[in-house]
Scaffold this motif. Structure first.
Motif, PDB file in Angstrom:
ATOM      1  N   HIS A  40      81.375  54.381  28.516  1.00  0.00           N
ATOM      2  CA  HIS A  40      80.534  53.696  27.533  1.00  0.00           C
ATOM      3  C   HIS A  40      81.435  53.156  26.422  1.00  0.00           C
ATOM      4  CE1 HIS A  40      76.518  54.642  29.014  1.00  0.00           C
ATOM      5  NE2 HIS A  40      76.942  55.862  29.286  1.00  0.00           N
ATOM      6  N   VAL A  41      81.498  51.843  26.319  1.00  0.00           N
ATOM      7  CA  VAL A  41      82.361  51.218  25.320  1.00  0.00           C
ATOM      8  C   VAL A  41      81.522  50.323  24.412  1.00  0.00           C
ATOM      9  CG1 VAL A  41      82.947  49.305  26.911  1.00  0.00           C
ATOM     10  CG2 VAL A  41      84.432  49.800  24.960  1.00  0.00           C
ATOM     11  N   ALA A  42      81.850  50.306  23.133  1.00  0.00           N
ATOM     12  CA  ALA A  42      81.171  49.436  22.164  1.00  0.00           C
ATOM     13  C   ALA A  42      82.204  48.454  21.615  1.00  0.00           C
ATOM     14  CB  ALA A  42      80.572  50.258  21.024  1.00  0.00           C
ATOM     15  N   LEU A  43      81.853  47.173  21.678  1.00  0.00           N
ATOM     16  CA  LEU A  43      82.804  46.119  21.302  1.00  0.00           C
ATOM     17  C   LEU A  43      82.310  45.368  20.078  1.00  0.00           C
ATOM     18  CD1 LEU A  43      83.640  44.670  24.850  1.00  0.00           C
ATOM     19  CD2 LEU A  43      84.923  46.373  23.524  1.00  0.00           C
ATOM     20  N   SER A  44      83.262  44.915  19.273  1.00  0.00           N
ATOM     21  CA  SER A  44      82.948  44.150  18.061  1.00  0.00           C
ATOM     22  C   SER A  44      83.077  42.658  18.309  1.00  0.00           C
ATOM     23  CB  SER A  44      83.901  44.543  16.918  1.00  0.00           C
ATOM     24  OG  SER A  44      83.536  45.787  16.367  1.00  0.00           O
ATOM     25  N   GLY A  45      82.490  41.906  17.403  1.00  0.00           N
ATOM     26  CA  GLY A  45      82.643  40.454  17.417  1.00  0.00           C
ATOM     27  C   GLY A  45      83.767  40.049  16.488  1.00  0.00           C
ATOM     28  N   GLY A  46      83.601  38.858  15.884  1.00  0.00           N
ATOM     29  CA  GLY A  46      84.662  38.359  15.024  1.00  0.00           C
ATOM     30  C   GLY A  46      85.710  37.619  15.847  1.00  0.00           C
ATOM     31  N   SER A  47      86.734  37.105  15.157  1.00  0.00           N
ATOM     32  CA  SER A  47      87.733  36.260  15.820  1.00  0.00           C
ATOM     33  C   SER A  47      88.894  37.055  16.411  1.00  0.00           C
ATOM     34  CB  SER A  47      88.282  35.253  14.800  1.00  0.00           C
ATOM     35  OG  SER A  47      88.849  35.948  13.695  1.00  0.00           O
ATOM     36  N   THR A  48      89.178  38.213  15.835  1.00  0.00           N
ATOM     37  CA  THR A  48      90.370  38.950  16.287  1.00  0.00           C
ATOM     38  C   THR A  48      90.289  39.405  17.737  1.00  0.00           C
ATOM     39  OG1 THR A  48      90.799  39.694  14.027  1.00  0.00           O
ATOM     40  CG2 THR A  48      91.903  40.895  15.796  1.00  0.00           C
ATOM     41  N   PRO A  49      89.190  40.013  18.165  1.00  0.00           N
ATOM     42  CA  PRO A  49      89.220  40.620  19.508  1.00  0.00           C
ATOM     43  C   PRO A  49      89.071  39.620  20.668  1.00  0.00           C
ATOM     44  CG  PRO A  49      87.122  41.080  18.470  1.00  0.00           C
ATOM     45  CD  PRO A  49      87.941  40.363  17.451  1.00  0.00           C
ATOM     46  N   GLU A  50      88.642  38.383  20.393  1.00  0.00           N
ATOM     47  CA  GLU A  50      88.388  37.461  21.511  1.00  0.00           C
ATOM     48  C   GLU A  50      89.605  37.284  22.429  1.00  0.00           C
ATOM     49  OE1 GLU A  50      86.405  33.819  20.537  1.00  0.00           O
ATOM     50  OE2 GLU A  50      86.601  33.048  22.584  1.00  0.00           O
ATOM     51  N   PRO A  51      90.799  37.031  21.889  1.00  0.00           N
ATOM     52  CA  PRO A  51      91.950  36.895  22.814  1.00  0.00           C
ATOM     53  C   PRO A  51      92.268  38.185  23.569  1.00  0.00           C
ATOM     54  CG  PRO A  51      92.660  36.722  20.516  1.00  0.00           C
ATOM     55  CD  PRO A  51      91.174  36.666  20.503  1.00  0.00           C
ATOM     56  N   PHE A  52      91.916  39.304  22.952  1.00  0.00           N
ATOM     57  CA  PHE A  52      92.103  40.589  23.654  1.00  0.00           C
ATOM     58  C   PHE A  52      91.144  40.687  24.841  1.00  0.00           C
ATOM     59  CE2 PHE A  52      92.902  44.844  24.668  1.00  0.00           C
ATOM     60  CZ  PHE A  52      91.719  45.570  24.666  1.00  0.00           C
ATOM     61  N   TYR A  53      89.907  40.288  24.628  1.00  0.00           N
ATOM     62  CA  TYR A  53      88.944  40.327  25.741  1.00  0.00           C
ATOM     63  C   TYR A  53      89.408  39.403  26.872  1.00  0.00           C
ATOM     64  CZ  TYR A  53      85.906  42.379  22.119  1.00  0.00           C
ATOM     65  OH  TYR A  53      85.386  43.176  21.113  1.00  0.00           O
ATOM     66  N   ARG A  54      89.907  38.239  26.509  1.00  0.00           N
ATOM     67  CA  ARG A  54      90.371  37.289  27.540  1.00  0.00           C
ATOM     68  C   ARG A  54      91.566  37.854  28.308  1.00  0.00           C
ATOM     69  NH1 ARG A  54      87.489  32.851  27.229  1.00  0.00           N
ATOM     70  NH2 ARG A  54      86.509  32.254  25.239  1.00  0.00           N
ATOM     71  N   LEU A  55      92.439  38.610  27.593  1.00  0.00           N
ATOM     72  CA  LEU A  55      93.592  39.230  28.263  1.00  0.00           C
ATOM     73  C   LEU A  55      93.122  40.227  29.317  1.00  0.00           C
ATOM     74  CD1 LEU A  55      96.741  39.674  28.306  1.00  0.00           C
ATOM     75  CD2 LEU A  55      96.300  41.618  26.759  1.00  0.00           C
ATOM     76  N   LEU A  56      92.073  40.990  28.999  1.00  0.00           N
ATOM     77  CA  LEU A  56      91.577  41.990  29.961  1.00  0.00           C
ATOM     78  C   LEU A  56      91.107  41.324  31.248  1.00  0.00           C
ATOM     79  CD1 LEU A  56      89.507  44.422  27.677  1.00  0.00           C
ATOM     80  CD2 LEU A  56      91.877  44.674  28.463  1.00  0.00           C
ATOM     81  N   VAL A  57      90.729  40.061  31.125  1.00  0.00           N
ATOM     82  CA  VAL A  57      90.229  39.330  32.302  1.00  0.00           C
ATOM     83  C   VAL A  57      91.387  38.765  33.129  1.00  0.00           C
ATOM     84  CG1 VAL A  57      88.922  37.300  33.061  1.00  0.00           C
ATOM     85  CG2 VAL A  57      88.078  38.696  31.142  1.00  0.00           C
ATOM     86  N   ILE A  58      92.362  38.161  32.417  1.00  0.00           N
ATOM     87  CA  ILE A  58      93.360  37.384  33.171  1.00  0.00           C
ATOM     88  C   ILE A  58      94.589  38.192  33.594  1.00  0.00           C
ATOM     89  CG2 ILE A  58      92.656  35.206  32.102  1.00  0.00           C
ATOM     90  CD1 ILE A  58      95.133  35.398  30.304  1.00  0.00           C
ATOM     91  N   ASP A  59      94.873  39.295  32.919  1.00  0.00           N
ATOM     92  CA  ASP A  59      96.107  40.046  33.229  1.00  0.00           C
ATOM     93  C   ASP A  59      95.862  40.991  34.408  1.00  0.00           C
ATOM     94  OD1 ASP A  59      98.731  41.440  31.233  1.00  0.00           O
ATOM     95  OD2 ASP A  59      98.262  41.843  33.336  1.00  0.00           O
ATOM     96  N   PRO A  60      96.567  40.775  35.520  1.00  0.00           N
ATOM     97  CA  PRO A  60      96.320  41.596  36.726  1.00  0.00           C
ATOM     98  C   PRO A  60      96.568  43.086  36.501  1.00  0.00           C
ATOM     99  CG  PRO A  60      98.248  40.167  37.035  1.00  0.00           C
ATOM    100  CD  PRO A  60      97.582  39.738  35.769  1.00  0.00           C
ATOM    101  N   ARG A  61      97.352  43.413  35.473  1.00  0.00           N
ATOM    102  CA  ARG A  61      97.602  44.848  35.239  1.00  0.00           C
ATOM    103  C   ARG A  61      96.334  45.565  34.781  1.00  0.00           C
ATOM    104  NH1 ARG A  61     101.797  44.770  30.824  1.00  0.00           N
ATOM    105  NH2 ARG A  61     100.476  42.992  30.274  1.00  0.00           N
ATOM    106  N   PHE A  62      95.332  44.827  34.302  1.00  0.00           N
ATOM    107  CA  PHE A  62      94.097  45.455  33.828  1.00  0.00           C
ATOM    108  C   PHE A  62      92.986  45.381  34.874  1.00  0.00           C
ATOM    109  CE2 PHE A  62      96.331  46.404  30.238  1.00  0.00           C
ATOM    110  CZ  PHE A  62      96.734  45.314  29.484  1.00  0.00           C
TER     111      PHE A  62
END
Ligand code: 6PG
Length: 251
Positions: free
Chosen positions: A41-63
């Motif tokens: 169970h994870v809770a995520l925030s909005g705002g501008s900072t985390p967006e590139p982090f979320y995109r990294l979780l999608v595109i980086d094969p290590r994740f």
């Protein structure tokens, strides 16, 4: 500037390096939660900072090892606007992350901000799905928070009403101290019951506020009313500050 902050302070040279480290911590927490309890169970925030982090979780094969099929995503806070409004946090999380990973549709939980009693509905849904600890509080496995220049976090703004809520986990937050629009937000009792809380603050703009928080905590107890981020003090869980050298003020 030496930052004195509660918990662990993790500093990396660049935001990219920081997101990489945070991604591994996120994946580790997810794997441990699923191994121990069968769900994350994870809770995520909005705002501008985390967006590139979320995109990294999608595109980086290590994740690719993140167990999305056993994950529930909750929202830390939401602006009381329709989903097609660019300020809508869940829409950003959905577009940058959830649409691109194998999470089950029923495991994505946007906040019903436009419905009367939506805060009570969301709290009931969360209570029905998230296992409680011995203290009877629902224990989220991982909460990702940001921090505003005014030291707000979630939608807990300095001197706003929701900062004082002790008997609810989800509440609307309105009034003169809430940066418009009205909000729905997780409250300190829920945030502080989590197994792990990460505060993600990146860039030189965050440095002064982190300095104020550090200075305050070096001499005073937490002040959730006027310095809301200091109210994040997980009782049994781990608190980590995820900073880059710019926000941490180290060269
Ligand atoms: C929101 C966020 C909020 C955010 C901070 C930092 O709804 O705006 O949940 O708490 O984390 O305002 O925002 P930035 O990441 O854009 O600096």
């Amino acid at each position: 500037m030496t930052l004195l902050l509660p918990g662990t302070v993790i500093i990396r040279d660049t935001p990219e390096d920081l997101f990489d480290a945070l991604g591994h911590s996120f994946m580790g927490a997810a794997r441990r939660a699923v191994a121990d309890r069968g769900v994350f169970h994870v809770a995520l925030s909005g705002g501008s900072t985390p967006e590139p982090f979320y995109r990294l979780l999608v595109i980086d094969p290590r994740f690719r090892g993140i167990p999305w099929e056993a994950t529930h995503v909750w929202v830390v806070d939401e602006r009381c606007v329709p989903p097609d409004d660019p300020r809508h946090n869940y829409s950003m999380i959905r577009e940058s992350l959830l649409e691109h990973v194998p999470i089950l549709p029923g495991s994505c939980h946007p906040m019903p901000v436009l419905e009367g009693g939506g805060d009570e509905r969301y709290e009931q849904e969360l209570r029905s799905r998230v296992e409680c600890g011995g203290d009877g509080l629902p224990r989220l496995d991982f909460v990702l928070l940001g921090m505003g220049d005014d030291a707000h976090t979630a939608s807990l703004f300095p001197r706003s009403d929701a900062n004082r809520v002790v008997d609810r986990f989800i509440t609307f937050n309105r009034g003169p101290h809430v940066t418009p629009p009205d909000r729905m937000t997780m409250t300190f009792p829920l945030l502080n019951a989590a197994r792990a809380v990460g505060v993600l603050a990146v860039g030189a703009k965050k440095r002064a506020t982190l300095g104020r928080v550090s200075e305050h905590l070096s001499e005073h107890p937490p002040d959730p009313v006027t310095l809301p981020i200091t109210g994040v003090q997980p009782r049994l869980g781990e608190l980590a500050w995820w900073l880059d050298t710019a926000s941490a003020g180290v060269e």
